[in-house]
Scaffold this active site. Structure first.
Site, short mmCIF file in Angstrom:
data_model
loop_
_atom_site.label_atom_id
_atom_site.label_comp_id
_atom_site.label_asym_id
_atom_site.label_seq_id
_atom_site.Cartn_x
_atom_site.Cartn_y
_atom_site.Cartn_z
N ASN A 10 79.95 6.79 64.25
CA ASN A 10 78.94 6.84 64.51
C ASN A 10 78.31 5.88 63.54
O ASN A 10 78.57 5.35 61.95
CB ASN A 10 78.36 8.35 63.16
CG ASN A 10 76.80 8.52 63.43
OD1 ASN A 10 76.38 8.02 63.81
ND2 ASN A 10 76.34 9.58 62.68
N TRP A 11 77.40 5.05 64.22
CA TRP A 11 77.41 3.34 63.95
C TRP A 11 75.58 3.81 63.19
O TRP A 11 75.21 2.79 62.82
CB TRP A 11 77.26 2.60 65.43
CG TRP A 11 78.72 2.22 65.56
CD1 TRP A 11 79.27 2.72 65.46
CD2 TRP A 11 78.89 0.99 66.08
NE1 TRP A 11 81.07 1.65 65.61
CE2 TRP A 11 80.92 1.13 66.54
CE3 TRP A 11 78.03 0.83 66.99
CZ2 TRP A 11 80.82 0.54 67.21
CZ3 TRP A 11 79.19 -0.67 67.80
CH2 TRP A 11 80.20 -0.75 67.59
N LYS A 12 74.94 4.54 63.27
CA LYS A 12 73.86 5.42 63.17
C LYS A 12 73.39 3.94 63.35
O LYS A 12 73.20 2.76 64.41
CB LYS A 12 73.96 4.92 61.43
CG LYS A 12 74.78 5.96 61.04
CD LYS A 12 74.92 6.62 59.35
CE LYS A 12 76.54 7.63 59.46
NZ LYS A 12 76.21 8.46 57.97
N HIS A 97 73.19 15.81 63.31
CA HIS A 97 73.99 15.86 61.86
C HIS A 97 72.65 15.77 60.73
O HIS A 97 71.62 15.64 61.09
CB HIS A 97 73.96 13.94 62.82
CG HIS A 97 74.77 13.07 61.15
ND1 HIS A 97 73.94 12.49 60.53
CD2 HIS A 97 75.88 12.71 61.24
CE1 HIS A 97 75.00 11.46 59.75
NE2 HIS A 97 76.26 12.25 60.11
N GLU A 99 71.64 13.53 58.32
CA GLU A 99 70.61 12.75 58.31
C GLU A 99 69.39 12.79 59.32
O GLU A 99 68.11 12.67 59.08
CB GLU A 99 71.26 11.20 58.27
CG GLU A 99 72.17 10.43 57.69
CD GLU A 99 72.88 9.82 58.08
OE1 GLU A 99 72.95 9.01 59.17
OE2 GLU A 99 74.20 9.38 56.80
N GLU A 167 81.04 18.21 57.97
CA GLU A 167 80.78 17.06 57.15
C GLU A 167 79.85 17.82 55.91
O GLU A 167 78.54 17.58 55.65
CB GLU A 167 79.84 15.96 58.14
CG GLU A 167 80.46 15.69 59.08
CD GLU A 167 78.97 13.98 59.04
OE1 GLU A 167 80.21 13.21 59.24
OE2 GLU A 167 78.10 14.57 59.43
N GLY A 173 78.59 8.48 53.15
CA GLY A 173 78.71 7.33 52.49
C GLY A 173 78.63 7.19 51.42
O GLY A 173 78.42 5.53 50.96
N SER A 215 82.94 9.84 54.22
CA SER A 215 83.24 8.96 53.30
C SER A 215 85.22 8.95 53.93
O SER A 215 85.87 8.29 53.06
CB SER A 215 83.73 9.19 52.19
OG SER A 215 82.55 8.51 51.72
N GLY A 236 81.43 7.27 59.75
CA GLY A 236 80.42 6.58 59.27
C GLY A 236 80.41 5.24 59.94
O GLY A 236 81.11 4.36 60.16
P1 PGA Z 1 80.43 8.20 56.69
O1 PGA Z 1 79.43 8.97 57.21
O2 PGA Z 1 81.75 7.59 57.00
O3 PGA Z 1 79.55 6.91 55.74
O4 PGA Z 1 80.63 9.20 54.97
C1 PGA Z 1 80.54 10.14 58.86
C2 PGA Z 1 78.75 10.51 59.01
O5 PGA Z 1 77.44 10.17 58.60
O6 PGA Z 1 78.71 10.75 59.92
#
Ligand code: PGA
Length: 256
Positions: A10-12, A97, A99, A167, A173, A215, A236
């Site tokens: 997931n590159w956001k 997700h 977010e 998650e 993050g 993470s 992420g």
């Molecule tokens: P992260 O993000 O690996 O940076 O914790 C995971 C995600 O939000 O899917």
């Protein structure tokens, strides 16, 4: 049939340019060629999907989106439909997700997105996860309610092989030290399977794939894979670092 491992990147909202995105993609592609038991889904921002889909890639590498509209088509400014994603070469979509939930996405919308993804042949990666862990175990009710709200009313045949990314929001993050430990991940995979089993039956529960996200870094990936009873990861920040991500892929692939 044996389930293959799966790692979703997931590159956001990264990286800034298509050029940089292709560089990272190329390195991941090379690392993916060496994998025997693992599929890799790269979810770049929407504008990069089409270019990625045109690049040569091994059979175990797929392209996905990070989100999808909850409607088929029409006057929905700024939205991107499942059909459009499919049309430009995306096969998967992350759905629900945390977010997006933080930006106001509600459970009913997640459910609609899932239904539309199934209708259009886009494979959903459904995210669930609690915001916090409390001593009384209320987080279990949170997860149960999420899964119930998201999959209720969906056709059972669509849920065969469903991919659920667990998650915990509090672990996203950060660094691998803040990720959930393997024992707790294991507990959660059992609980998620139990919830799915109660909702739609044992057979479907036995066939779902559960990914851990939050993470995930190279350090720590192996124990979660081995002891956590997961089928892979949703990654992420570490998925934007090809060296780190390749090491995660390698660790994942060790589980057969
Ligand atoms: P992260 O993000 O690996 O940076 O914790 C995971 C995600 O939000 O899917």
């Amino acid at each position: 049939m044996k389930k293959r491992n799966l790692v979703v990147a997931n590159w956001k909202m990264n990286p800034e340019t298509l050029e940089k995105a292709k560089e990272i993609f190329n390195e991941i592609r090379s690392a993916s060629k060496k994998l025997k038991n693992t599929d890799v889904v790269i979810c770049p921002p929407f504008p990069f999907i089409n270019s990625f889909a045109k690049l040569n890639r091994p059979k175990n590498v797929f392209i996905g989106a990070q989100n999808v509209a909850s409607q088929f088509k029409g006057a929905f400014t700024g939205e991107v439909s499942a059909e459009m994603i499919k049309n430009v070469g995306g096969d998967f979509s992350i759905i629900g997700h945390s977010e997006r939930v933080a930006m106001g996405e509600i459970g009913e919308t997640v459910r609609q997105k899932l239904a539309i993804a199934f209708d259009c042949g886009l494979i959903p990666v459904l995210c669930v996860g609690e915001k916090e862990r409390d001593k009384d175990g209320n987080y279990l009710t949170v997860i149960k309610n999420q899964i119930k709200e998201y999959i209720s009313g969906l056709q059972k045949r669509n849920l065969v092989g469903l991919i659920i990314a667990y998650e915990p929001v509090w672990a996203i993050g950060k660094s691998y030290r803040d990720a959930m430990n393997a024992t707790d991940v294991h507990e959660m995979t059992l609980i998620i399977k139990k919830i799915v089993s109660e909702l739609v039956g044992k057979d479907i529960a036995a066939g779902i794939k559960i990914l851990y996200g939050g993470s995930v870094e190279a350090e720590g990936a192996l124990p979660i894979m081995e002891l956590g009873n997961v089928d892979g990861f949703l990654v992420g920040h570490a998925s934007l670092n090809p060296e780190e991500f390749s090491a995660i892929l390698k660790a994942t692939d060790m589980k057969r």
